[in-house]
Design a protein around this motif. Structure first.
Motif, mmCIF file in Angstrom:
data_model
loop_
_atom_site.group_PDB
_atom_site.id
_atom_site.type_symbol
_atom_site.label_atom_id
_atom_site.label_comp_id
_atom_site.label_asym_id
_atom_site.label_seq_id
_atom_site.Cartn_x
_atom_site.Cartn_y
_atom_site.Cartn_z
ATOM 1 N N PHE A 100 68.459 48.570 63.054
ATOM 2 C CA PHE A 100 67.837 47.481 62.301
ATOM 3 C C PHE A 100 68.931 46.537 61.812
ATOM 4 C CE2 PHE A 100 65.381 45.615 58.718
ATOM 5 C CZ PHE A 100 64.285 45.195 59.449
ATOM 6 N N ALA A 101 69.398 45.685 62.745
ATOM 7 C CA ALA A 101 70.485 44.752 62.458
ATOM 8 C C ALA A 101 70.273 43.502 63.299
ATOM 9 C CB ALA A 101 71.840 45.385 62.764
ATOM 10 N N ASN A 102 70.905 42.434 62.885
ATOM 11 C CA ASN A 102 70.768 41.169 63.608
ATOM 12 C C ASN A 102 71.271 41.305 65.040
ATOM 13 O OD1 ASN A 102 69.686 39.565 61.502
ATOM 14 N ND2 ASN A 102 71.710 39.367 60.584
ATOM 15 N N GLY A 103 70.443 40.862 65.982
ATOM 16 C CA GLY A 103 70.813 40.893 67.388
ATOM 17 C C GLY A 103 70.570 42.210 68.079
ATOM 18 N N ALA A 104 70.152 43.242 67.338
ATOM 19 C CA ALA A 104 69.942 44.556 67.950
ATOM 20 C C ALA A 104 68.646 44.569 68.751
ATOM 21 C CB ALA A 104 69.915 45.637 66.877
ATOM 22 N N TRP A 105 68.650 45.375 69.810
ATOM 23 C CA TRP A 105 67.464 45.544 70.649
ATOM 24 C C TRP A 105 66.750 46.825 70.237
ATOM 25 C CZ3 TRP A 105 64.606 43.020 74.219
ATOM 26 C CH2 TRP A 105 63.717 43.776 74.984
ATOM 27 N N VAL A 106 65.452 46.733 69.987
ATOM 28 C CA VAL A 106 64.672 47.903 69.590
ATOM 29 C C VAL A 106 63.513 48.067 70.556
ATOM 30 C CG1 VAL A 106 65.299 47.766 67.156
ATOM 31 C CG2 VAL A 106 63.314 46.503 67.984
ATOM 32 N N LYS A 107 63.058 49.304 70.698
ATOM 33 C CA LYS A 107 61.952 49.618 71.587
ATOM 34 C C LYS A 107 60.649 49.726 70.798
ATOM 35 C CE LYS A 107 64.828 52.192 74.863
ATOM 36 N NZ LYS A 107 65.021 53.494 75.562
ATOM 37 N N GLN A 108 59.563 49.528 71.491
ATOM 38 C CA GLN A 108 58.251 49.639 70.868
ATOM 39 C C GLN A 108 58.043 51.054 70.321
ATOM 40 O OE1 GLN A 108 55.024 48.743 73.504
ATOM 41 N NE2 GLN A 108 53.458 48.875 71.914
ATOM 42 N N GLY A 109 57.582 51.147 69.059
ATOM 43 C CA GLY A 109 57.349 52.436 68.415
ATOM 44 C C GLY A 109 58.563 53.020 67.725
ATOM 45 N N ALA A 194 58.555 49.361 65.250
ATOM 46 C CA ALA A 194 58.539 48.137 66.054
ATOM 47 C C ALA A 194 57.215 48.050 66.811
ATOM 48 C CB ALA A 194 59.705 48.125 67.033
ATOM 49 N N PRO A 195 56.437 46.987 66.604
ATOM 50 C CA PRO A 195 55.152 46.866 67.308
ATOM 51 C C PRO A 195 55.314 46.562 68.791
ATOM 52 C CG PRO A 195 55.574 44.910 65.998
ATOM 53 C CD PRO A 195 56.662 45.876 65.669
ATOM 54 N N PHE A 196 56.460 46.007 69.183
ATOM 55 C CA PHE A 196 56.752 45.752 70.593
ATOM 56 C C PHE A 196 58.267 45.721 70.757
ATOM 57 C CE2 PHE A 196 55.938 41.692 68.475
ATOM 58 C CZ PHE A 196 57.126 41.013 68.694
ATOM 59 N N SER A 197 58.708 45.822 71.982
ATOM 60 C CA SER A 197 60.147 45.809 72.256
ATOM 61 C C SER A 197 60.682 44.385 72.125
ATOM 62 C CB SER A 197 60.426 46.341 73.664
ATOM 63 O OG SER A 197 59.969 47.672 73.800
ATOM 64 N N GLY A 198 61.871 44.268 71.547
ATOM 65 C CA GLY A 198 62.459 42.945 71.373
ATOM 66 C C GLY A 198 63.753 43.015 70.590
ATOM 67 N N ARG A 199 64.209 41.843 70.155
ATOM 68 C CA ARG A 199 65.457 41.736 69.393
ATOM 69 C C ARG A 199 65.159 41.327 67.958
ATOM 70 N NH1 ARG A 199 69.932 42.510 72.182
ATOM 71 N NH2 ARG A 199 69.875 42.254 74.456
ATOM 72 N N LEU A 200 66.089 41.707 67.083
ATOM 73 C CA LEU A 200 65.938 41.446 65.655
ATOM 74 C C LEU A 200 66.822 40.280 65.231
ATOM 75 C CD1 LEU A 200 66.067 45.144 64.425
ATOM 76 C CD2 LEU A 200 64.047 43.669 64.373
ATOM 77 N N GLU A 201 66.350 39.571 64.219
ATOM 78 C CA GLU A 201 67.147 38.513 63.606
ATOM 79 C C GLU A 201 66.709 38.348 62.158
ATOM 80 O OE1 GLU A 201 66.530 34.815 65.594
ATOM 81 O OE2 GLU A 201 64.425 34.651 65.014
ATOM 82 N N GLN A 202 67.550 37.700 61.366
ATOM 83 C CA GLN A 202 67.286 37.439 59.947
ATOM 84 C C GLN A 202 67.003 38.733 59.181
ATOM 85 O OE1 GLN A 202 64.339 34.355 59.393
ATOM 86 N NE2 GLN A 202 65.173 33.082 61.035
ATOM 87 N N VAL A 203 67.723 39.794 59.542
ATOM 88 C CA VAL A 203 67.556 41.085 58.873
ATOM 89 C C VAL A 203 68.215 41.033 57.498
ATOM 90 C CG1 VAL A 203 68.119 43.533 58.976
ATOM 91 C CG2 VAL A 203 67.435 42.315 61.053
ATOM 92 N N PHE A 221 61.505 39.361 67.852
ATOM 93 C CA PHE A 221 60.986 38.482 68.897
ATOM 94 C C PHE A 221 61.185 39.135 70.259
ATOM 95 C CE2 PHE A 221 65.413 37.307 68.390
ATOM 96 C CZ PHE A 221 65.872 37.145 69.687
ATOM 97 N N SER A 222 60.243 38.866 71.129
ATOM 98 C CA SER A 222 60.285 39.415 72.483
ATOM 99 C C SER A 222 61.043 38.465 73.392
ATOM 100 C CB SER A 222 58.860 39.626 73.009
ATOM 101 O OG SER A 222 58.886 40.034 74.355
ATOM 102 N N SER A 223 61.892 39.023 74.251
ATOM 103 C CA SER A 223 62.696 38.199 75.160
ATOM 104 C C SER A 223 62.191 38.252 76.598
ATOM 105 C CB SER A 223 64.164 38.646 75.119
ATOM 106 O OG SER A 223 64.277 40.006 75.505
#
Length: 272
Positions: A100-109, A194-203, A221-223
């Motif tokens: 849970f950091a800016n620019g990190a990629w997270v998976k759904q769930g 995470a409701p869907f896979s994507g990247r984090l920002e403004q954490v 946001f989803s990429s």
């Protein structure tokens, strides 16, 4: 010339030439003679027709067929799916994922942030107690209503027959059930996933921080699907068949996006 002729000439001169009354006539006669001489000696005028120049034409053979028009525009790419992350209830943050950091990629769930569950568990227990009490109250009212209706008097009212009491008891059970569902939902939502896979920002959250309901903690946001808004002149709309598409119908107009990403010129294919 004979003497008689001389006399006649002098008489003619005195009679017609020297008389002022006929001077203008003689002047006119002289002018007519001069004009006649000029006309007789003038060169012959030759009238020639204007020369005609044939116009030049270029002939091109055309064939009926489909033509692909290329329309250039530019815009900024942005994620089509973007979601603000926040808790629905207030609480204390007891766990924050390393991802849970800016620019990190997270998976759904994937678990991102967790609040202290104790207050939510206490709320669930309290609502279960309220529901049990409401059901007990309903059973008591139902028993009283059964007794009242066994041997009713002729003038028995609805209140005597426990009709309004029964409705109130049933409504109390409905309210208790709804409150329990909300408490259980708040307990489940005390863990942010995470409701869907994507990247984090403004954490903006740390462990031990107290957060309020609705406080922004970041954005996801989803990429995999991007959206680009391209300004289009008004005269292009008919060429893009904008007016031919129905409500919610995709135009399926191919678009080639070009840009520099990662130090390289890249292309992406899309549709309107």
């Amino acid at each position: 010339m004979s003497r008689n002729n001389m006399k006649l000439a002098r008489a003619f001169f005195r009679r017609w030439v020297s008389d002022p009354r006929y001077a203008s006539g003689w002047v006119l006669a002289v002018l007519l003679l001069v004009l006649a001489g000029i006309y007789a000696t003038a060169p012959e005028t030759v009238i020639r027709g204007a020369s005609l120049v044939a116009p030049e034409f270029r002939i091109h053979e055309v064939e009926l067929g489909s033509v692909t028009l290329e329309l250039d525009s530019q815009g900024t790419a942005r994620a089509r799916d973007r979601l603000g992350l926040a808790f629905r209830a207030a609480g204390e943050v007891v766990e924050v994922s390393d991802n849970f950091a800016n620019g990190a990629w997270v998976k759904q769930g994937e678990t991102l942030v967790r609040l202290d569950p104790v207050p939510f568990e206490l709320e669930v227990a309290q609502r279960r107690h309220d529901l049990a009490a409401a059901r007990l109250h309903l059973e008591q009212v139902q028993a009283n209503a059964k007794i009242a209706r066994r041997n009713p008097s002729r003038n028995a009212t609805d209140f005597a027959l426990q009709v309004p009491q029964l409705k109130e008891a049933e409504a109390r059970v409905d309210v208790a059930q709804a409150a329990l569902r909300k408490a259980e939902s708040d307990l489940a939502r005390a863990t942010m996933v995470a409701p869907f896979s994507g990247r984090l920002e403004q954490v903006q959250v740390t462990e031990g921080q107290s957060v309020t309901a609705g406080q922004p903690l970041g954005q996801l946001f989803s990429s995999d699907r991007m959206e680009v808004r391209l300004p289009v002149p008004d005269e292009w709309l008919d060429l893009l068949a904008v007016f031919g598409a129905g409500p919610g119908q995709a135009l399926e107009v191919p678009v080639t996006l070009e840009g520099r990403f990662g130090g390289k010129e890249r292309q992406w294919q899309g549709t309107i």
